[in-house]
Enzyme design. Structure first.
Site, short mmCIF file in Angstrom:
data_model
loop_
_atom_site.label_atom_id
_atom_site.label_comp_id
_atom_site.label_asym_id
_atom_site.label_seq_id
_atom_site.Cartn_x
_atom_site.Cartn_y
_atom_site.Cartn_z
N ILE A 145 0.89 -1.36 0.17
CA ILE A 145 -0.20 0.27 0.00
C ILE A 145 0.60 1.65 0.20
CG2 ILE A 145 -1.78 1.52 1.52
CD1 ILE A 145 -2.93 -0.64 2.82
N HIS A 146 0.71 2.30 -1.02
CA HIS A 146 1.65 3.70 -0.84
C HIS A 146 1.20 4.24 -1.36
CE1 HIS A 146 2.58 2.80 -4.77
NE2 HIS A 146 3.19 3.77 -5.56
N ARG A 147 0.16 4.42 -2.60
CA ARG A 147 -0.65 5.08 -2.93
C ARG A 147 -1.49 6.28 -1.58
NH1 ARG A 147 -0.19 5.79 -8.35
NH2 ARG A 147 0.40 4.14 -9.23
#
Ligand code: UD1
Length: 366
Positions: free
Chosen positions: A202-204
């Site tokens: 998860i990074h957005r």
């Protein structure tokens, strides 16, 4: 002919790998400019090393900053570098702030601009990446599209005449790396070799920047019945620490960002993938693993066909999705044959002076 590649963020180093090799194969004078958007060794240096990419010729060292400040810093630091280098093409990659800054710098200096991975659209105007890619495509002299769908988008926006379908360089590097790691899987830290797992990232910004949303996503991942190897992007690590979110709870098995061979090998060993990364969605498809994408839309609609990839913005149904079996329909070779980089370099050579060629290549009319 001198081509300068401008890269700065992790997915761009992956795309640069096959391009750098294709430049070498075609005898093109190729320089690499690193903006420094990603600077942690495991987000940057490891990719140059593992993909056999020559060291950057120039490093702008911009580091992290708010989007406009980061984009502006790249723009101003790039200006004298381009003056000295005077490339015949500036090649920019993907959809990051580094991409947009490069596009602006090139058009201001009348340097021919080519955009690799052109024509992708999410339709989501809240994503910084969507603005970066649309603006870059419209500034570019040559749009190098990875898929038919991307090509259709470019034609619809009246820039088909400046566009060429070359295939997806990520398929080039993914297939080559798959073949390298097939018989020597990369081990995940502190995980038993035969332990089944789901691979997650998860990074957005749209998933990390709202604490409530991030907490929901992480909690739902932690509740899965299978071990979840969570490759932690620095943005996730920073925000989780700030809001006191435990990345070791439940099924979670957090690890540092993976190397490229590490990620390919992890996908191949996994039961499936849960991610908000564009690149990882596609790697899952290319490597024939089911993927659940934690977003409302994707730039890679081909992955959704037959259910290899499923969108689940809320992750409410994650326990069913992550455990689903592989679709009976095979994946299709929509991302090309693994030769996209050679084709892209060929297009740069063919269109060496794009200002005399505008309107004369690709499909559609200006
Ligand atoms: C960027 C791209 C995104 C791409 C992603 C891949 C934009 C708008 N977004 O997002 O399209 O999918 O890269 O990773 O360009 N940080 C570090 N060390 C690093 C890099 C980042 O600690 O080496 C931290 C910093 O706290 C920074 C944050 O991560 O503020 C976010 O980095 P940034 O480059 O702004 O965007 P990404 O989320 O990585």
């Amino acid at each position: 002919m001198l081509v300068a590649s401008l890269v700065g963020a992790r997915p761009q180093f992956v795309k640069l790998g096959p391009i750098a090799h294709a430049m070498q194969d075609r005898g093109v004078d190729h320089k690499i400019i690193h903006t420094g958007q990603h600077y942690d060794p495991d987000m940057s240096d490891a990719f140059f090393r593992d993909l056999g990419i020559p060291d950057p010729d120039e490093h702008l060292e911009v580091g992290s900053a708010p989007h406009a400040v980061q984009t502006g810093a790249i723009l101003s630091r790039l200006d004298p570098v381009l003056d000295n280098m005077a490339p015949d093409w500036l090649l920019v990659y993907g959809d990051t702030n580094s991409t947009l800054a490069g596009a602006l710098a090139a058009v201001k200096k009348h340097i021919p601009l080519a955009h690799l991975e052109a024509g992708l659209r999410s339709g989501n105007r809240r994503m910084p990446e969507e603005h970066n890619r649309v603006l870059t495509d419209h500034a570019a002299d040559l749009c190098l599209a990875p898929t038919d769908a991307a090509m259709v988008n470019l034609v619809k926006e009246n820039i088909g005449h400046r566009s060429r379908l070359v295939g997806d360089v990520m398929a080039d590097v993914c297939f080559a790396t798959r073949d390298r790691v097939l018989n020597k899987p990369v081990r995940i830290d502190d995980l038993a070799p035969d332990e089944p797992f789901v691979l997650a990232t998860i990074h957005r910004a749209e998933n990390t920047d709202d604490p409530e949303r991030l907490t929901t996503l992480v909690t739902r991942l932690a509740q899965l019945p299978t071990t979840v190897v969570l490759a932690v992007h620095p943005r996730l690590a920073r925000i989780a620490a700030e809001i006191g979110l435990d990345l070791r709870q439940g099924a979670l098995h957090p690890v540092s960002p993976l190397t490229y061979p590490g990620v390919v090998s992890a996908v191949m060993q996994s039961q499936g993938v849960v991610t908000d990364s564009g690149g990882l969605q596609k790697e899952a498809y290319l490597l024939e693993r089911v993927c659940t994408t934690l977003r409302t839309e994707t730039e890679w609609p081909e992955t959704l066909v037959s259910g290899w990839n499923v969108l689940s913005s809320s992750a409410a149904d994650l326990s069913d999705l992550a455990a689903r079996s592989r679709p009976s329909c095979a994946t299709s070779p929509v991302y090309g044959d693994g030769m996209a980089a050679l084709r892209a370099v060929g297009e740069l050579l063919d269109a060496a002076d794009p200002h005399t060629r505008v309107g004369s290549f690709g499909v559609g009319k200006p």
